[in-house]
Write a protein that holds these residues in place. Structure first.
Motif, PDB file in Angstrom:
ATOM      1  N   SER A  51       1.027  -1.236   0.024  1.00 41.66           N
ATOM      2  CA  SER A  51      -0.012  -0.240   0.153  1.00 41.66           C
ATOM      3  C   SER A  51       1.219   1.191   0.387  1.00 41.66           C
ATOM      4  O   SER A  51       0.700   1.762  -0.464  1.00 41.66           O
ATOM      5  CB  SER A  51      -1.062   0.160   0.829  1.00 41.66           C
ATOM      6  OG  SER A  51      -0.224  -0.066   3.106  1.00 41.66           O
TER       7      SER A  51
ATOM      8  N   VAL B  10      -6.559   1.481   4.075  1.00 42.67           N
ATOM      9  CA  VAL B  10      -5.896  -0.074   3.654  1.00 42.67           C
ATOM     10  C   VAL B  10      -4.924  -0.577   4.527  1.00 42.67           C
ATOM     11  O   VAL B  10      -4.400  -1.447   4.846  1.00 42.67           O
ATOM     12  CB  VAL B  10      -5.748  -0.845   2.709  1.00 42.67           C
ATOM     13  CG1 VAL B  10      -5.542  -2.152   2.644  1.00 42.67           C
ATOM     14  CG2 VAL B  10      -7.059  -0.805   2.367  1.00 42.67           C
ATOM     15  N   LYS B  11      -3.874   1.075   4.673  1.00 43.14           N
ATOM     16  CA  LYS B  11      -2.177   0.841   5.203  1.00 43.14           C
ATOM     17  C   LYS B  11      -2.790   0.700   6.495  1.00 43.14           C
ATOM     18  O   LYS B  11      -2.132   0.772   7.428  1.00 43.14           O
ATOM     19  CB  LYS B  11      -1.686   2.082   4.108  1.00 43.14           C
ATOM     20  CG  LYS B  11      -0.208   1.945   4.856  1.00 43.14           C
ATOM     21  CD  LYS B  11       0.091   3.136   4.460  1.00 43.14           C
ATOM     22  CE  LYS B  11       1.927   3.868   4.902  1.00 43.14           C
ATOM     23  NZ  LYS B  11       2.700   2.454   4.884  1.00 43.14           N
TER      24      LYS B  11
ATOM     25  N   ILE C  15      -9.249   6.959  -5.147  1.00 48.98           N
ATOM     26  CA  ILE C  15      -8.428   5.388  -4.550  1.00 48.98           C
ATOM     27  C   ILE C  15      -7.167   5.746  -4.083  1.00 48.98           C
ATOM     28  O   ILE C  15      -7.543   4.773  -3.488  1.00 48.98           O
ATOM     29  CB  ILE C  15      -7.692   5.192  -5.922  1.00 48.98           C
ATOM     30  CG1 ILE C  15      -9.119   5.509  -7.436  1.00 48.98           C
ATOM     31  CG2 ILE C  15      -6.610   4.324  -6.124  1.00 48.98           C
ATOM     32  CD1 ILE C  15      -8.273   4.941  -8.396  1.00 48.98           C
TER      33      ILE C  15
ATOM     34  N   ALA D  24      -0.868   6.586  -7.299  1.00 44.12           N
ATOM     35  CA  ALA D  24      -2.061   7.181  -6.984  1.00 44.12           C
ATOM     36  C   ALA D  24      -1.978   8.488  -6.978  1.00 44.12           C
ATOM     37  O   ALA D  24      -2.491   9.296  -7.303  1.00 44.12           O
ATOM     38  CB  ALA D  24      -3.029   6.325  -5.977  1.00 44.12           C
TER      39      ALA D  24
ATOM     40  N   ILE E 299      -6.794   3.784  -0.516  1.00 42.63           N
ATOM     41  CA  ILE E 299      -5.375   2.719  -0.167  1.00 42.63           C
ATOM     42  C   ILE E 299      -4.700   3.719   0.878  1.00 42.63           C
ATOM     43  O   ILE E 299      -4.557   2.197   1.661  1.00 42.63           O
ATOM     44  CB  ILE E 299      -4.035   2.941  -1.104  1.00 42.63           C
ATOM     45  CG1 ILE E 299      -4.727   2.542  -2.487  1.00 42.63           C
ATOM     46  CG2 ILE E 299      -2.973   2.367  -0.705  1.00 42.63           C
ATOM     47  CD1 ILE E 299      -3.741   3.027  -3.373  1.00 42.63           C
TER      48      ILE E 299
ATOM     49  N   LEU F 126       2.012   0.991  -3.578  1.00 42.82           N
ATOM     50  CA  LEU F 126       0.741   1.648  -4.693  1.00 42.82           C
ATOM     51  C   LEU F 126       0.242   3.324  -4.292  1.00 42.82           C
ATOM     52  O   LEU F 126      -0.204   4.438  -5.329  1.00 42.82           O
ATOM     53  CB  LEU F 126      -0.477   1.451  -4.357  1.00 42.82           C
ATOM     54  CG  LEU F 126      -0.346  -0.565  -4.585  1.00 42.82           C
ATOM     55  CD1 LEU F 126      -1.672  -1.200  -3.941  1.00 42.82           C
ATOM     56  CD2 LEU F 126      -0.365  -0.587  -5.884  1.00 42.82           C
ATOM     57  N   LEU F 127       0.657   3.731  -2.844  1.00 43.62           N
ATOM     58  CA  LEU F 127      -0.367   4.650  -2.660  1.00 43.62           C
ATOM     59  C   LEU F 127       0.322   6.463  -3.477  1.00 43.62           C
ATOM     60  O   LEU F 127      -0.284   7.079  -3.295  1.00 43.62           O
ATOM     61  CB  LEU F 127       0.160   5.570  -0.885  1.00 43.62           C
ATOM     62  CG  LEU F 127      -1.044   6.340  -0.316  1.00 43.62           C
ATOM     63  CD1 LEU F 127      -2.119   6.749  -0.593  1.00 43.62           C
ATOM     64  CD2 LEU F 127      -0.470   6.396   1.446  1.00 43.62           C
TER      65      LEU F 127
END
Ligand code: C2O
Ligand code: CU
Length: 693
Positions: free
Chosen positions: A10, A57-58, A50, A17, A54, A13-14
């Motif tokens: 994450s 989730v992190k 999005i 994004a 993320i 991905l963060l």
């Protein structure tokens, strides 16, 4: 553990994004048409959502890890990253979202055709810094979080470095604000969006890239330099050992570890001759390859001795050019017999002979392997099993079988083997016969074992008997790399199977089948649970309990990051943020009771092996061991796990304490437990022959 992966993924991905979101948001005001402006705004908002997801989730992963394994597993990430992630996130919510609404209202108010340029008012509100600034800020925070995670993961908290990252964050924030402010001002004055000339833009971008590149180059050169292991150094530290080693020097009259030998003059009860040699072997699949073996056998000869016997082993190196040694993994031999090149002896070079002598005083399953270039030499075949049998003879003849788990890297990928062959291996066993299978994981990764067709017991772990082990069915065994499990059962009328993977026992499955006649196949290998030593068997008196008072408490935090090991850039495996020879030296005095906390923040398994001692596992993730006392010499610390273990400092000398994923040890995951008052006369480094890892 899944949450560790989630937390790592994450973070990356963060950054991705939020990077796209920032790029898009910053260009809304530059849109050539109303339609483009509206669609850029929409895309930005989707990307922001999005990113928010993320981030959520992190956070969940962080909370989950802290709740199960403890704060120590997430500490650096939480402290260093969360401010840089949460402040921008709050700013996006408070400023960017309302600003987006205003921009949309302005686009609608102008009501021009989608193909026409947007109204000056719409452009101006899209250039309003309160819209794009928080989104860009989120990107900066996410990017610096990635850098924190992959470059400066340490323990204890590296306060200076974290402050430095925050300072970069703050400075970057200010620059960004000024830039967006000015852009807005210029737009308000001129009314036209300034793209700037292409040359000017290229020039600015080029400058930024150049600056970043020079920082990288300087960091690379300095880092590579600093990590180089000197040509000659004592493994036991001569100032390179992270500070603690100075105590050793302070003791009066230090004793050389070379003096800590086994009995040298008594007649041995057992004598073995092991010759290290290059051997061409044919795997049962037909593949030919060069191996390095003891006595031409693969694995090396099985050594069997009786409890209490004085064992002498002569190691002769015929032609293994780099040299060899033998380490008696799990047997608490005197330090000088421990076989670590550069610490307890020099590597035995071609045509040289070396004698090991020790009393095998605890019955159990152990193994031996070269501890010189270990990661390479064990992979090449320089290992075997050594079994210490109990004093009293078994009541009835039994099947007593060693099952070596070792993976060969061959041209066709990895061949998974049970005891050598990669074809079905059959062993005859009469019904009613007691069977003991001694599993030894000689590989670098945890090894799964399925046993099908009979209820079984895990009788011993790492050579230490368990107290009142119960019957198991359908439980998969997971052996730490370097670890051993003894499994016993009474042979039934039907076939029993042992496999590394679930599924049917086919002829080419590389499995082991025991059966009364040489026929019949056991039921398919399957498991509905994983054997857990922490709650198996029943409690019994043990050396360490809840009331034990410890003389020392050390913490070892394992992690992975990008960095340098011996001059080379690598994905390094760290202990407390450091790699050998900077990894800490854990000093003890003879007779002390030592507690260790082992926590894994990284995303790989770390089977930790302490030489010369057995550890008692006290707890995992804060939960005390409830079954039989759990004594081990190799303990797998999985990602996101925290263990407390204890040992008695009862075997003086200097001992390796390292990861038995030998590839990890070879990139620095190697520390020492050293007794005060001892030194090693041996050296490692490019100018010596010794390469312990
Ligand atoms: Cu089995 Cu230090 O090793
Ligand atoms: Cu490791």
């Amino acid at each position: 553990m899944i949450w560790v992966m989630v937390q790592f993924a994450s973070t990356i991905l963060l950054a991705v994004a939020s990077g796209f979101a920032a790029m898009c948001a910053g260009r809304v005001c530059l849109a050539p048409t109303t339609g483009k402006m509206a669609s850029r705004l929409r895309t930005s908002l989707v990307l922001i959502c999005i990113g928010g997801l993320i981030l959520f989730v992190k956070l969940a992963a962080t909370v989950q890890l802290a709740a199960t394994a403890g704060w120590i597993v997430v500490e650096d990430k939480a402290v260093a990253q969360l401010p840089m992630l949460l402040i921008p996130a709050a700013a996006v919510l408070w400023c960017s979202i309302p600003a987006a609404k205003a921009i949309r209202a302005d686009i609608r108010a102008a009501a021009g055709a989608p193909k026409e340029p947007p109204s000056p008012q719409a452009r101006l509100s899209a250039a309003e810094p309160l819209w794009a600034f928080p989104v860009c800020l989120a990107y900066i925070g996410a990017l610096l979080s990635v850098i924190q995670q992959f470059f400066i993961a340490e323990w204890p908290l590296p306060v200076g470095k974290i402050l430095a990252v925050w300072a970069v964050f703050a400075a970057w924030t200010c620059l960004l604000w000024i830039e967006l402010r000015n852009r807005h001002r210029r737009l308000a004055n001129s009314g036209v969006p300034e793209q700037g000339t292409r040359a000017a833009r290229l020039y600015r971008k080029g400058g930024a890239v150049l600056a970043a590149a020079s920082v990288l180059v300087i960091w690379y050169v300095l880092g590579a330099q600093a990590s180089r292991v000197p040509d000659r150094m004592s493994m036991a530290g001569d100032g390179h050992a992270g500070g603690h080693a100075r105590h050793a020097a302070a003791a009066a009259q230090p004793v050389s570890v070379a003096e800590l030998t086994g009995p040298r003059s008594a007649l041995p009860d057992r004598y073995f001759y092991l010759e290290a040699q290059k051997t061409m072997v044919t795997l049962p699949s037909g593949e030919q390859r060069e191996a390095w073996t003891f006595n031409g056998e693969l694995p090396g000869p099985e050594l069997r001795v009786k409890e209490g016997e004085l064992v002498e082993v002569a190691l002769y190196n015929r032609d293994v050019d780099a040299g060899v040694t033998i380490h008696w993994h799990g047997i608490d031999v005197p330090n000088a017999e421990d076989g670590v090149a550069g610490l307890t002896q020099d590597a035995v070079m071609p045509e040289q002979l070396h004698i090991y002598r020790f009393v095998a005083d605890e019955a159990g399953t152990y193994w031996y392997h070269s501890h010189h270039q270990s990661s390479r030499q064990v992979q090449m075949g320089l290992y075997g099993v050594i079994i210490v049998e109990p004093d009293e003879a078994p009541a009835q003849p039994a099947v007593d079988l060693t099952v070596m788990l070792h993976d060969w890297q061959t041209e066709n990928g990895t061949t998974v083997t049970l005891g050598g062959p990669d074809r079905l291996r059959r062993v005859k066993a009469e019904p009613g016969t007691p069977v003991r299978l001694r599993f030894v994981n000689a590989g670098n990764l945890p090894a799964s074992v399925y046993i099908s067709g009979v209820p079984f017991r895990v009788t011993a772990i790492d050579g230490a008997d368990l107290h009142e082990p119960g019957d198991l069915t359908g439980a998969r065994l997971e052996l730490a790399a370097g670890g051993r499990y003894d499994v016993t059962f009474v042979m039934p009328e039907t076939a029993v199977g042992v496999a590394r993977r679930g599924g049917p026992f086919a002829q080419d499955s590389g499995a082991l089948v025991l059966s009364p006649a040489d026929e019949g196949l056991p039921p398919d290998a399957a498991a509905d649970s994983v054997f857990d030593p922490a709650s198996y068997g029943t409690p019994a008196a043990a050396k360490f309990g809840p009331d034990t008072r410890y003389d020392r408490h050390y913490t070892l935090v394992f992690d992975n990051r990008l960095g340098f090991y011996n001059g080379k850039f690598n994905f390094v495996q760290t202990i407390n943020g450091r790699v050998f020879p900077d990894a800490p030296m854990f000093m003890v005095r003879e007779g002390e009771l030592v507690k260790m906390t082992l926590a894994n923040r990284g995303f790989e398994d770390h089977p930790m092996h302490l030489h010369g001692h057995h550890i008692q596992v006290l707890s995992r993730n804060g939960k005390a061991v409830t079954g039989s006392p759990w004594i081990a010499d190799t303990l797998n610390v999985a990602p996101g796990e925290r263990y407390e273990v204890a040992f008695e400092a009862d075997n003086p000398g200097i001992w390796m304490d390292h990861c038995h994923n030998l590839d990890h040890a070879a990139v620095g995951m190697s520390a020492h437990v050293a007794y005060e008052g001892y030194y090693s006369p041996y050296e490692i480094g490019g100018a010596t022959v010794n390469q312990p890892e």
